[in-house]
Design an enzyme around this catalytic site. Structure first.
Site, PDB file in Angstrom:
ATOM      1  N   PRO A 200       0.843  -1.196   0.000  1.00  0.00           N
ATOM      2  CA  PRO A 200       0.000   0.000   0.000  1.00  0.00           C
ATOM      3  C   PRO A 200       0.877   1.243   0.000  1.00  0.00           C
ATOM      4  CG  PRO A 200      -0.703  -1.542   1.695  1.00  0.00           C
ATOM      5  CD  PRO A 200       0.598  -2.049   1.156  1.00  0.00           C
ATOM      6  N   GLU A 201       0.435   2.252  -0.749  1.00  0.00           N
ATOM      7  CA  GLU A 201       1.164   3.512  -0.809  1.00  0.00           C
ATOM      8  C   GLU A 201       0.314   4.586  -0.123  1.00  0.00           C
ATOM      9  OE1 GLU A 201       2.757   4.112  -4.837  1.00  0.00           O
ATOM     10  OE2 GLU A 201       2.575   1.972  -5.180  1.00  0.00           O
TER      11      GLU A 201
ATOM     12  N   LYS B 170       3.894   5.689   5.064  1.00  0.00           N
ATOM     13  CA  LYS B 170       3.017   4.531   4.869  1.00  0.00           C
ATOM     14  C   LYS B 170       2.607   3.908   6.210  1.00  0.00           C
ATOM     15  CE  LYS B 170       5.313   3.557   0.457  1.00  0.00           C
ATOM     16  NZ  LYS B 170       6.195   2.632  -0.258  1.00  0.00           N
TER      17      LYS B 170
ATOM     18  N   ARG C  89      12.658  -3.755  -9.189  1.00  0.00           N
ATOM     19  CA  ARG C  89      11.316  -3.246  -9.460  1.00  0.00           C
ATOM     20  C   ARG C  89      11.073  -3.131 -10.950  1.00  0.00           C
ATOM     21  NH1 ARG C  89       8.161  -1.673  -5.208  1.00  0.00           N
ATOM     22  NH2 ARG C  89       9.409  -1.218  -3.372  1.00  0.00           N
TER      23      ARG C  89
END
Ligand SMILES: [Zn+2]
Length: 303
Positions: free
Chosen positions: A17-18, A82, A288
């Protein structure tokens, strides 16, 4: 070996989650449990690994955690980067980092899956924490010591803060002038809250290639990134976060931002920018992936 590979694949394809997801949960907590008293807490997290020391996963810590939070009122929930911060009436704050698969669920009608933490509230309802992979971090910190705590002390400024001007944004990015823009945007020490999805969407919107060198990006384009960052994160909150992965809001529902992606996981699809004839490509940057349009997103590099 099979489990290890499955775990590894999960790490590669899952996302954390960002800022918009964490903010959506914080808003949900303030709507549902603010002002409630905690009557009891239960967990089946149990780890003797030193990595989990000082968190509810450590049985000794949990028994102390339980003593300290029972009978306390939830003053409000806040967000820092976060992290979810649940402030209690005894000057203690429960800090939660949801990591890959964690989310809060208020008063589930039937048994929610993968519940590893359960708060009983004074309205006979439950606030549970679901965490399929058990990667979340949950601990308790004196509220006045929060800023100096190891969990938040290294964090950069909040991108949606009104005081976070373009000048500050540029100054932060230029701490890594040789860095690649996508990597620097995702560096929590530089700016908080941005991860893999929102960085791709921000750069698509700003028309800047993810591999551009920070120090080579002209002022005009940096301004576009700054604008796109504010707009994209706000849009993420407006849509209730992104649930392409495991994220759910406090009611157990998915967010909708994944339906509005322009770049992230759109590999091979046509670019949606008006008049652009590009195709979305995917490249791997470190561990990434980055998704971008090779036509309208410009690569800035020092010659
Ligand atoms: Zn394009």
């Amino acid at each position: 070996m099979y489990l290890f590979l499955r775990g590894l694949l999960y790490l590669i394809f899952s996302k954390m989650p960002e800022l918009p997801e964490v903010q959506t949960t914080v808003n949900g907590l303030n709507r549902t449990v603010k002002g409630r008293k905690i009557l009891d807490v239960w967990t089946d997290y149990k780890s003797t690994h030193k990595m989990h020391k000082g968190s509810v996963k450590e049985p000794k810590f949990f028994s102390d955690f339980k003593k300290q939070i029972i009978g306390q009122k939830i003053i409000k929930a806040k967000r820092r980067g976060k992290n979810i911060l649940i402030q209690l009436s005894n000057n203690k704050t429960i800090l939660v980092h949801m990591k890959m698969t964690g989310y809060f669920f208020y008063n589930p009608s039937k048994t929610a899956p993968f519940v590893h933490l359960d708060f009983t509230l004074d309205n006979q309802k439950h606030l549970v924490f679901s965490d399929m992979r058990k990667f979340a971090k949950i601990t308790l910190i004196p509220t006045d010591k929060l800023k100096e705590s190891l969990h938040v002390m290294h964090l950069g400024p909040e991108p949606l803060d009104k005081k976070f001007t373009f000048e500050i944004f540029r100054e932060r990015l230029f701490k890594k002038p040789k860095g690649k823009i996508k990597t620097v945007l995702m560096d929590q020490k530089i700016i908080v809250g941005i991860g893999n999805i929102y960085s791709d969407e921000i750069l698509w919107r700003a028309s800047v290639h993810p591999l551009s060198t920070v120090g080579a990006i002209p002022e005009k384009n940096l301004k576009q990134i700054y604008q796109a960052m504010k707009e994209t994160l706000k849009k993420g909150i407006d849509f209730g976060g992104d649930s392409m992965s495991d994220y759910r809001n406090i009611k157990g529902e998915k967010g909708k931002f994944q339906d509005y992606h322009q770049a992230y996981r759109r590999t091979g699809l046509k670019c949606q920018k008006p008049k652009c004839r590009g195709i979305i490509k995917r490249i791997v940057v470190g561990a990434r992936s980055a998704h971008f349009c090779s036509i309208h997103q410009i690569l800035f590099k020092k010659s």
